[in-house]
Each structure stands twice: as structure tokens, then as C-alpha cells.
Design a protein around this motif. Structure first.
Motif, PDB file in Angstrom:
ATOM      1  N   VAL A  40      -1.940   1.148  -4.779  1.00 37.45           N
ATOM      2  CA  VAL A  40      -1.093   0.900  -5.809  1.00 37.45           C
ATOM      3  C   VAL A  40      -0.989   1.856  -6.721  1.00 37.45           C
ATOM      4  CG1 VAL A  40      -1.137  -1.456  -5.310  1.00 37.45           C
ATOM      5  CG2 VAL A  40      -2.474  -0.758  -7.059  1.00 37.45           C
ATOM      6  N   MET A  60      -0.433  -3.308 -12.819  1.00 37.53           N
ATOM      7  CA  MET A  60       0.115  -3.993 -11.401  1.00 37.53           C
ATOM      8  C   MET A  60      -0.376  -5.642 -11.356  1.00 37.53           C
ATOM      9  SD  MET A  60       1.314  -1.414  -9.818  1.00 37.53           S
ATOM     10  CE  MET A  60       1.697  -2.326  -8.413  1.00 37.53           C
ATOM     11  N   VAL A  93       7.156   0.362  -5.208  1.00 37.39           N
ATOM     12  CA  VAL A  93       6.685  -0.163  -4.141  1.00 37.39           C
ATOM     13  C   VAL A  93       7.720  -0.255  -3.022  1.00 37.39           C
ATOM     14  CG1 VAL A  93       6.059  -2.306  -2.748  1.00 37.39           C
ATOM     15  CG2 VAL A  93       5.320  -1.962  -5.546  1.00 37.39           C
ATOM     16  N   LEU A 151       5.282   2.856  -1.942  1.00 39.68           N
ATOM     17  CA  LEU A 151       4.157   2.385  -1.092  1.00 39.68           C
ATOM     18  C   LEU A 151       4.502   1.753   0.210  1.00 39.68           C
ATOM     19  CD1 LEU A 151       1.488   2.021  -1.664  1.00 39.68           C
ATOM     20  CD2 LEU A 151       1.886  -0.168  -2.926  1.00 39.68           C
ATOM     21  N   GLY A 210      -3.526  -5.547  -4.194  1.00 43.34           N
ATOM     22  CA  GLY A 210      -2.206  -4.856  -4.347  1.00 43.34           C
ATOM     23  C   GLY A 210      -1.301  -5.946  -3.225  1.00 43.34           C
ATOM     24  N   TRP A 235       1.942  -7.331  -3.504  1.00 44.21           N
ATOM     25  CA  TRP A 235       3.276  -6.414  -3.897  1.00 44.21           C
ATOM     26  C   TRP A 235       3.870  -6.166  -2.518  1.00 44.21           C
ATOM     27  CZ3 TRP A 235       5.573  -5.431  -8.190  1.00 44.21           C
ATOM     28  CH2 TRP A 235       5.016  -5.661  -9.395  1.00 44.21           C
TER      29      TRP A 235
END
Length: 307
Positions: A214, A241, A263, A267, A296, A299
């Protein structure tokens, strides 16, 4: 058995440690923060608070945990490269973990101890040099001069499979057979996202890989803020985060829209691509479950479902 089983997961934001001896269990955590004790006169109030957070490694005193977190200014986040597992800061966290277990009531005895250390999947799979050196130096550090603990080093995601399939006593949960288990794990951390898998009770070596965590998203937020004349400091990169905002010049700056966009754009594609490469279509179809965990996970979980 009077064996002392100790598990250590040194994360980028928190260090988690647990111990089992007979029926006695201890679990605790503390911030992953380390600094050398300043070469200065330490006020009495600071010295008193710092005492339980002080460890000595290679003859040097370090503050670990809450004291280091409070006393550091603009410190770089730990653990941004594979080699950090052999740095003094990592060993200070290991020593502090054992010290805190002792303070919590464990009569630590290295000749009875089996210590399992979790490391990023990439380190476990590709850096045998680091693993061998870490095992030896950790045994020396956590020994007492006459005896040493047994040190095991495993990819961190394997702990997630254990938590999912085993009881606290270490036996298989109803409906789970360790000899036939097939699981894939995606552990979304700060610095890395780690992948691991087991098939028929054994680790799938090719699935033990790592990609970005993240922090990739946090750095996008840092770039956006920099364009507005605001700066994010190293420790902010993990905090945002969790809390999605920072306080600057007396004003709360909300970062959630920036984080959510990063994100989706950065990500999720990285994790989805790495997961398909690590596990392959067959393992993903055969798996009893794909376990998504780590700080993470919140997310990415929903976005990974259709992937």
C-alpha cells in the motif's frame, strides 16, 4: 510438552508476537519503531518511560516501540528493502519482543524455545543468503551464551493459512485436513504484498512471490499533496492508509478520494496480475479458498473478488 513456541511477525507498522507454553498463551504487539539512544542527557521522566523499551544489540542501546515512535522526528520507515532483516533495527525488534514476553510473564528459556520468524515471501523464496544469516544471528541474539533457541523462518502468508485452518491448540479445525488443504494467500502489507499457496499440505514454491504494497498508494497521495505545497513525512505514509487524513497547519486534509483512486489505478492491477502469475488458473480453481489478509486487505478485497 514444556516447549515454548514463539511466533514473530515484524510488520512495517507493528511487530506482532505470540507465545504458547503448555496451556499458557501470550499475544501482544508494539509499534515497529527503532532509534539509537541519543548521546545526550536523558530527562528522568523520559528515562523512566523508556526503560521497558530499551534493548542492547551488538553493544549498542536502542529504543524500540512507543518510546522510539514518540522521540523520532521525520524518521524513515523501516523495512523498505530485503536486506533490512539483517540490520540492527530488525534485531532490536526481535530482542524487544522477547523482553516484552518476559514482562508479560513468560519465563523465556532458549533451550526450550522454538521461534518462528515470518519474512516477506520474496525473501523466503529467493534470498537464501539472507535466510541462512538471519537464522544464525537470531539464534545467537536470542540465546544466553550456553544455549540457543531453534529458529524457523517461513513466508509470512503461511501464518494466515494456519490461522484459518488450525485451532489455537494447533490441531486441524473441523472440515480441514492439512494433508489435502489447497489455499492461496494474498497478504497486503505496507511495503510488499506477499503471495503464498499450499497444495495437498505442501508449499507451492512458485507461488511464493511479492509485489508492491500500500505504500505505492500512499506515495501517490504524497505526490498529490506536494503539488499543493504540503508534505507527507515517512510515518504519514502508513498512517494515512488507516485514517485517510492528515493534519496540516491546523487543518484536517481528507485523502480518501485520492487513496481510492490510486488503489484502483495502481495497486489493484499490480496485485491481480501478480496473483494470476503466482497461482495460475488451475490453482485458483482448485483452491478451497483464496485468503486475503494484511493491513491493506480492506482496500483491495472487494475489487479482487471478480478478478
Amino acid at each position: 510438552s514444556r516447549t515454548q513456541f514463539i511466533g514473530l511477525d515484524v510488520g512495517r507498522s507493528a511487530t506482532k508476537v505470540c507465545a504458547l507454553e503448555g496451556e499458557r498463551r501470550i499475544a501482544l504487539s508494539f509499534p515497529t519503531a527503532v532509534m539509537h539512544v541519543p548521546d545526550a542527557i536523558i530527562p528522568n521522566d523520559v528515562a523512566a518511560l523508556a526503560k521497558p523499551d530499551t534493548v542492547t544489540v551488538d553493544g549498542r542501546e536502542l529504543w524500540v516501540g512507543p518510546t522510539a515512535l514518540a522521540q523520532q522526528m521525520q524518521a524513515e520507515a523501516l523495512g523498505r528493502r530485503d536486506e533490512w532483516v539483517l540490520e540492527i533495527e530488525h534485531f532490536a525488534l526481535l530482542a524487544s519482543a522477547i523482553s516484552r514476553l518476559r514482562a508479560a510473564g513468560l519465563d523465556y528459556d532458549p533451550k526450550k524455545a522454538v521461534v518462528t520468524l515470518g519474512v516477506p515471501s520474496r525473501v523466503a523464496a529467493q534470498r537464501l543468503d539472507l535466510v541462512v544469516d538471519l537464522r544464525k544471528r537470531a539464534a545467537d541474539l536470542l540465546g544466553d551464551g550456553s544455549s540457543k533457541p531453534i529458529i524457523q523462518i517461513l513466508p509470512q502468508p503461511l501464518g494466515i493459512i494456519g490461522a484459518h485452518t488450525l485451532t489455537p491448540e494447533g490441531t486441524a479445525k473441523e472440515g480441514h485436513d492439512p494433508d489435502t488443504a489447497r489455499f492461496a494467500v494474498i497478504e497486503v502489507g505496507q511495503y510488499t504484498t506477499d503471495f503464498s499457496a499450499v497444495r495437498d499440505g505442501g508449499t507451492v514454491v512458485g507461488a511464493t512471490i511479492s509485489t508492491d504494497g500500500v505504500e505505492l498508494v500512499a506515495r501517490r497521495a504524497a505526490d498529490d499533496l506536494a503539488a499543493k505545497g504540503l508534505r507527507l513525512y515517512p510515518r504519514d505514509l502508513s498512517e494515512i492508509m488507516l485514517h485517510t487524513r492528515v493534519r496540516r497547519r491546523g487543518v484536517d486534509v481528507e485523502l480518501r478520494p485520492t487513496l481510492e483512486r490510486a488503489v484502483q489505478e495502481l495497486l489493484i492491477p499490480k496485485i491481480a496480475s501478480a496473483a494470476k502469475a503466482a497461482f495460475g488458473a488451475q490453482l485458483l480453481e482448485e483452491a478451497d479458498a483464496v485468503l486475503v489478509a494484511g493491513g491493506g486487505a480492506y482496500w483491495v478485497y472487494d475489487a479482487l473478488l471478480p478478478a
